[in-house]
Motif scaffolding. Sequence first.
Motif, PDB file in Angstrom:
ATOM      1  N   GLY A  41       0.854  -1.353  -0.067  1.00  0.00           N
ATOM      2  CA  GLY A  41      -0.013   0.132  -0.039  1.00  0.00           C
ATOM      3  C   GLY A  41       0.688   1.200   0.071  1.00  0.00           C
ATOM      4  O   GLY A  41       1.731   1.427   0.679  1.00  0.00           O
ATOM      5  N   SER A  45       0.477   5.998   5.046  1.00  0.00           N
ATOM      6  CA  SER A  45       1.144   5.051   5.958  1.00  0.00           C
ATOM      7  C   SER A  45       2.134   4.284   5.562  1.00  0.00           C
ATOM      8  O   SER A  45       3.365   4.195   5.971  1.00  0.00           O
ATOM      9  N   GLU A  64       1.795  -1.279  -4.536  1.00  0.00           N
ATOM     10  CA  GLU A  64       0.441  -0.660  -4.579  1.00  0.00           C
ATOM     11  C   GLU A  64      -0.400  -1.249  -5.676  1.00  0.00           C
ATOM     12  O   GLU A  64       0.008  -1.227  -6.901  1.00  0.00           O
ATOM     13  N   ARG A  66      -3.373   0.339  -6.559  1.00  0.00           N
ATOM     14  CA  ARG A  66      -4.138   1.271  -7.615  1.00  0.00           C
ATOM     15  C   ARG A  66      -2.907   1.708  -8.864  1.00  0.00           C
ATOM     16  O   ARG A  66      -1.765   1.221  -8.653  1.00  0.00           O
ATOM     17  N   MET A  85     -10.998  14.571  -3.030  1.00  0.00           N
ATOM     18  CA  MET A  85     -12.176  13.353  -2.676  1.00  0.00           C
ATOM     19  C   MET A  85     -11.786  12.542  -1.333  1.00  0.00           C
ATOM     20  O   MET A  85     -12.574  12.009  -1.086  1.00  0.00           O
ATOM     21  N   GLY A  86     -10.583  12.981  -0.919  1.00  0.00           N
ATOM     22  CA  GLY A  86     -10.214  12.128   0.241  1.00  0.00           C
ATOM     23  C   GLY A  86      -9.494  13.382   1.251  1.00  0.00           C
ATOM     24  O   GLY A  86     -10.082  14.408   1.454  1.00  0.00           O
ATOM     25  N   PHE A  87      -8.417  12.981   1.872  1.00  0.00           N
ATOM     26  CA  PHE A  87      -7.741  13.895   2.618  1.00  0.00           C
ATOM     27  C   PHE A  87      -7.911  15.384   2.308  1.00  0.00           C
ATOM     28  O   PHE A  87      -7.585  15.864   1.363  1.00  0.00           O
ATOM     29  N   ASN A  88      -8.283  16.005   3.354  1.00  0.00           N
ATOM     30  CA  ASN A  88      -8.581  17.810   3.148  1.00  0.00           C
ATOM     31  C   ASN A  88      -7.278  18.482   3.714  1.00  0.00           C
ATOM     32  O   ASN A  88      -6.751  19.279   3.039  1.00  0.00           O
ATOM     33  N   TYR A  94      -0.401  18.688  13.412  1.00  0.00           N
ATOM     34  CA  TYR A  94       0.189  17.667  12.909  1.00  0.00           C
ATOM     35  C   TYR A  94       1.713  17.685  12.554  1.00  0.00           C
ATOM     36  O   TYR A  94       2.081  17.922  11.389  1.00  0.00           O
ATOM     37  N   LYS A 263       0.072  -3.426  -8.617  1.00  0.00           N
ATOM     38  CA  LYS A 263       0.214  -4.708  -7.869  1.00  0.00           C
ATOM     39  C   LYS A 263      -0.829  -5.012  -6.974  1.00  0.00           C
ATOM     40  O   LYS A 263      -0.387  -4.854  -5.571  1.00  0.00           O
ATOM     41  N   VAL A 302      -7.490 -10.809   1.425  1.00  0.00           N
ATOM     42  CA  VAL A 302      -6.328 -11.277   0.829  1.00  0.00           C
ATOM     43  C   VAL A 302      -6.041 -12.511   1.680  1.00  0.00           C
ATOM     44  O   VAL A 302      -6.492 -12.663   2.961  1.00  0.00           O
ATOM     45  N   MET A 326     -19.466  11.316  -2.969  1.00  0.00           N
ATOM     46  CA  MET A 326     -19.380  12.743  -3.253  1.00  0.00           C
ATOM     47  C   MET A 326     -19.788  12.944  -4.899  1.00  0.00           C
ATOM     48  O   MET A 326     -19.407  12.076  -5.643  1.00  0.00           O
ATOM     49  N   PHE A 421     -10.105  -0.522  -3.717  1.00  0.00           N
ATOM     50  CA  PHE A 421      -8.829  -0.688  -3.078  1.00  0.00           C
ATOM     51  C   PHE A 421      -9.167  -0.003  -1.360  1.00  0.00           C
ATOM     52  O   PHE A 421      -8.106   0.182  -0.934  1.00  0.00           O
ATOM     53  N   GLY A 461      -6.990  10.419  11.342  1.00  0.00           N
ATOM     54  CA  GLY A 461      -6.646  10.794  10.032  1.00  0.00           C
ATOM     55  C   GLY A 461      -5.492  10.631   9.484  1.00  0.00           C
ATOM     56  O   GLY A 461      -4.723   9.592   9.839  1.00  0.00           O
ATOM     57  N   ALA A 465      -2.348   7.878  10.506  1.00  0.00           N
ATOM     58  CA  ALA A 465      -1.669   7.364   9.351  1.00  0.00           C
ATOM     59  C   ALA A 465      -0.159   7.213   9.673  1.00  0.00           C
ATOM     60  O   ALA A 465       0.546   6.227   9.611  1.00  0.00           O
TER      61      ALA A 465
HETATM   62  C1  LIG Z   1     -13.334  11.821   1.999  1.00  0.00           C
HETATM   63  C2  LIG Z   1     -11.920  11.951   2.979  1.00  0.00           C
HETATM   64  C3  LIG Z   1     -11.812  13.081   3.815  1.00  0.00           C
HETATM   65  C4  LIG Z   1     -10.810  13.139   4.757  1.00  0.00           C
HETATM   66  N1  LIG Z   1     -10.407  14.161   5.391  1.00  0.00           N
HETATM   67  C5  LIG Z   1      -9.326  14.022   6.239  1.00  0.00           C
HETATM   68  C6  LIG Z   1      -8.664  15.380   6.815  1.00  0.00           C
HETATM   69  O1  LIG Z   1      -9.313  16.417   6.396  1.00  0.00           O
HETATM   70  N2  LIG Z   1      -7.770  15.227   7.594  1.00  0.00           N
HETATM   71  C7  LIG Z   1      -7.021  14.240   7.895  1.00  0.00           C
HETATM   72  O2  LIG Z   1      -6.182  14.022   8.538  1.00  0.00           O
HETATM   73  N3  LIG Z   1      -7.314  13.109   7.237  1.00  0.00           N
HETATM   74  C8  LIG Z   1      -8.700  12.998   6.578  1.00  0.00           C
HETATM   75  N4  LIG Z   1      -9.021  11.883   5.762  1.00  0.00           N
HETATM   76  C9  LIG Z   1      -8.218  10.430   6.301  1.00  0.00           C
HETATM   77  C10 LIG Z   1      -6.935  10.377   5.622  1.00  0.00           C
HETATM   78  O3  LIG Z   1      -6.956  10.722   4.229  1.00  0.00           O
HETATM   79  C11 LIG Z   1      -6.778   9.072   5.996  1.00  0.00           C
HETATM   80  O4  LIG Z   1      -6.731   8.862   7.042  1.00  0.00           O
HETATM   81  C12 LIG Z   1      -5.068   8.535   5.265  1.00  0.00           C
HETATM   82  O5  LIG Z   1      -4.851   9.033   4.075  1.00  0.00           O
HETATM   83  C13 LIG Z   1      -5.178   7.024   5.352  1.00  0.00           C
HETATM   84  O6  LIG Z   1      -3.833   6.670   5.048  1.00  0.00           O
HETATM   85  P1  LIG Z   1      -3.560   4.761   4.864  1.00  0.00           P
HETATM   86  O7  LIG Z   1      -2.295   4.852   4.503  1.00  0.00           O
HETATM   87  O8  LIG Z   1      -3.813   4.496   6.465  1.00  0.00           O
HETATM   88  O9  LIG Z   1      -4.549   4.408   3.917  1.00  0.00           O
HETATM   89  P2  LIG Z   1      -4.733   4.490   2.402  1.00  0.00           P
HETATM   90  O10 LIG Z   1      -4.366   5.829   2.100  1.00  0.00           O
HETATM   91  O11 LIG Z   1      -6.054   4.098   2.195  1.00  0.00           O
HETATM   92  O12 LIG Z   1      -3.561   3.553   1.982  1.00  0.00           O
HETATM   93  C14 LIG Z   1      -3.825   1.909   1.788  1.00  0.00           C
HETATM   94  C15 LIG Z   1      -3.275   1.975   0.361  1.00  0.00           C
HETATM   95  O13 LIG Z   1      -3.295   0.389   0.107  1.00  0.00           O
HETATM   96  C16 LIG Z   1      -3.893   0.066  -1.372  1.00  0.00           C
HETATM   97  N5  LIG Z   1      -4.464  -1.059  -1.274  1.00  0.00           N
HETATM   98  C17 LIG Z   1      -5.485  -1.625  -0.811  1.00  0.00           C
HETATM   99  N6  LIG Z   1      -5.599  -2.795  -0.929  1.00  0.00           N
HETATM  100  C18 LIG Z   1      -4.750  -3.276  -1.686  1.00  0.00           C
HETATM  101  C19 LIG Z   1      -4.294  -4.476  -2.193  1.00  0.00           C
HETATM  102  N7  LIG Z   1      -5.125  -5.570  -2.196  1.00  0.00           N
HETATM  103  N8  LIG Z   1      -3.090  -4.652  -2.693  1.00  0.00           N
HETATM  104  C20 LIG Z   1      -2.289  -3.616  -3.029  1.00  0.00           C
HETATM  105  N9  LIG Z   1      -2.566  -2.188  -2.567  1.00  0.00           N
HETATM  106  C21 LIG Z   1      -3.759  -2.248  -1.834  1.00  0.00           C
HETATM  107  C22 LIG Z   1      -4.387   1.392  -1.538  1.00  0.00           C
HETATM  108  O14 LIG Z   1      -4.842   1.449  -2.957  1.00  0.00           O
HETATM  109  C23 LIG Z   1      -3.948   2.569  -0.636  1.00  0.00           C
HETATM  110  O15 LIG Z   1      -3.096   3.180  -1.403  1.00  0.00           O
HETATM  111  C24 LIG Z   1     -10.126  12.043   4.954  1.00  0.00           C
HETATM  112  C25 LIG Z   1     -10.254  10.634   4.194  1.00  0.00           C
HETATM  113  C26 LIG Z   1     -11.361  10.840   3.351  1.00  0.00           C
HETATM  114  C27 LIG Z   1     -11.979   9.541   2.625  1.00  0.00           C
END
Ligand SMILES: Cc1cc2nc3c(=O)[nH]c(=O)nc-3n(C[C@H](O)[C@H](O)[C@H](O)COP(=O)(O)OP(=O)(O)OC[C@H]3O[C@@H](n4cnc5c(N)ncnc54)[C@H](O)[C@@H]3O)c2cc1C
Length: 479
Positions: A41, A45, A64, A66, A85-88, A94, A263, A302, A326, A421, A461, A465
């Motif tokens: 991923g 994080s 990854e 995607r 569409m995601g993190f704002n 922070y 991948k 998985v 959205m 994903f 958020g 991560a």
């Molecule tokens: C609408 C929205 C608004 C948000 N606003 C805020 C905000 O304002 N402030 C804030 O702090 N946080 C916010 N967040 C939260 C923040 O975006 C997330 O907490 C953070 O980006 C998560 O990171 P992550 O690495 O844990 O997960 P992800 O970013 O989901 O990373 C996981 C990765 O694993 C990959 N993956 C999944 N399954 C597989 C697989 N089988 N094989 C290979 N790859 C795979 C995915 O494609 C992805 O790239 C928001 C989220 C959303 C959706």
Amino acid sequence: MIDRRNFTLGAAALGLGALAAPIEAKVRRKPAKMLDVLVLGAGGSGLQAAWLLEQQGLKVKVLEGRKRVGGRIATLTDQPGYPEMGFNSMADGYGRGFDAAERAGVEMVEVGARYRFGKPPMLWLNGKPLTREEWAKFPGNPFPDALKMTLPGELVAVLVSKNNPLGDWTAWNDPANAKLDISLREFMKAQGLSDEAIRLGNDVSPYYGTTAADVSALMLEYNDGFVKAQFAAGPRSMAVKGGNIRLAEGMARLLKGDVLLGKEVIAITSSASSATVHCRDGSQFTARKVVCSLPFSTLRKVKILPGLKGVQAEAVARLPYQPLSMVFLTATSPFWDEDGLAPGMWTDGIAGNVMVQRFGSTPDEITGFIAQARGGLANQWDAMGKEAVFAAVTGAIGAMRPAAKGKLRAAEFFSWKNEGFNLGDWAYFGPGHISKYVNHMAKPAGRIHFCGEHTATGARGLEGAFESAERVALEVLGA
Ligand SMILES: Cc1cc2nc3c(=O)[nH]c(=O)nc-3n(C[C@H](O)[C@H](O)[C@H](O)COP(=O)(O)OP(=O)(O)OC[C@H]3O[C@@H](n4cnc5c(N)ncnc54)[C@H](O)[C@@H]3O)c2cc1C
């Protein structure tokens, strides 16, 4: 531990027969220079964990699914104002986020004032607009007297903030707080809220879950503590100039090892000395350790051998993920000037929460709107499909505000539940889940270590991560 025979049998039983022979060959050959860590991923994080491990001299590769990095950092770079569409945004507390941004070489800009600029959004109930003052006196306002001025979209945050029983929010996962791990509905009832107040104040647009019955009040209390700590750190909300996706792209560029896109991981198999990750395209990769940042919603698809056990297996299988969808809209002319009403609308109907985007050169320029549906409404939109949602949202806004008729163009539809994903926006804990899952679900399982926002315990958020990436890096280094 599994020996070669058991592994082959296990793989065949899991329908991985086609993969088994090449794995055996690989095991016999023993790659000369094995990777130290495979990071699964490339969201916040995963990228952060990969960088931290490389800084300690480890050889790392990121896989990854995607065709892009960033995960839940997702900017529409082809739309005006680069809607997110995601993190704002990052709050002032922070520290890890700002550090990552500096390293990635991106410029952070203040956006909080843009969210608050102009007329405050109006409440639209049954198609009729109400200002805050009108709502306070509205005969259908079901909130208790002390909360009459609170708008439905603010209710849960205000109620939890005023009545938070969690003394030290950082101890939210201490078993001593298990008694607070009740449903939000129970919590709201205890504060004297009626069924109608709970429906309007939470269930129409829930931050977590689909109704107040399926989310833990303790999670909201923890979140409240985190938010207060952010306000105490400072008033700003910061985002990346040109779109937040640049942060993820910049972080990926800093890595020495490969970040392989496309991948999709379908299986992880571990032996006494290594772990092998199998991808849908038939490729496989072996390393000493695996850092898995996949949301549990996708990890549950998985195959893991040997399998996860007990509470951890249950949490991976069951942790719920938030439905959130959205629509990004642009306006061909400023209909809000024509009807004199606030451009932003919180509705109890099919249009959801219509949020103003002011990301032009100055905040008075409206670059578009994001209509957001959460919980049950998001599920409804997802079932309708993009074109029907476009027609329903623009139609509903036009019916409420004749000046908007024909002036809104729906440009993008984005469903986090349908994003293969992620399969949901963010993880949330149902009543009882915190006491049962949190202290067990992210424990290392053999050669697999877990990170990701769902595993964070001290931040929320994106900052959560990043926090989880630090924990997992220390874990891998110490193992
Ligand atoms: C609408 C929205 C608004 C948000 N606003 C805020 C905000 O304002 N402030 C804030 O702090 N946080 C916010 N967040 C939260 C923040 O975006 C997330 O907490 C953070 O980006 C998560 O990171 P992550 O690495 O844990 O997960 P992800 O970013 O989901 O990373 C996981 C990765 O694993 C990959 N993956 C999944 N399954 C597989 C697989 N089988 N094989 C290979 N790859 C795979 C995915 O494609 C992805 O790239 C928001 C989220 C959303 C959706």
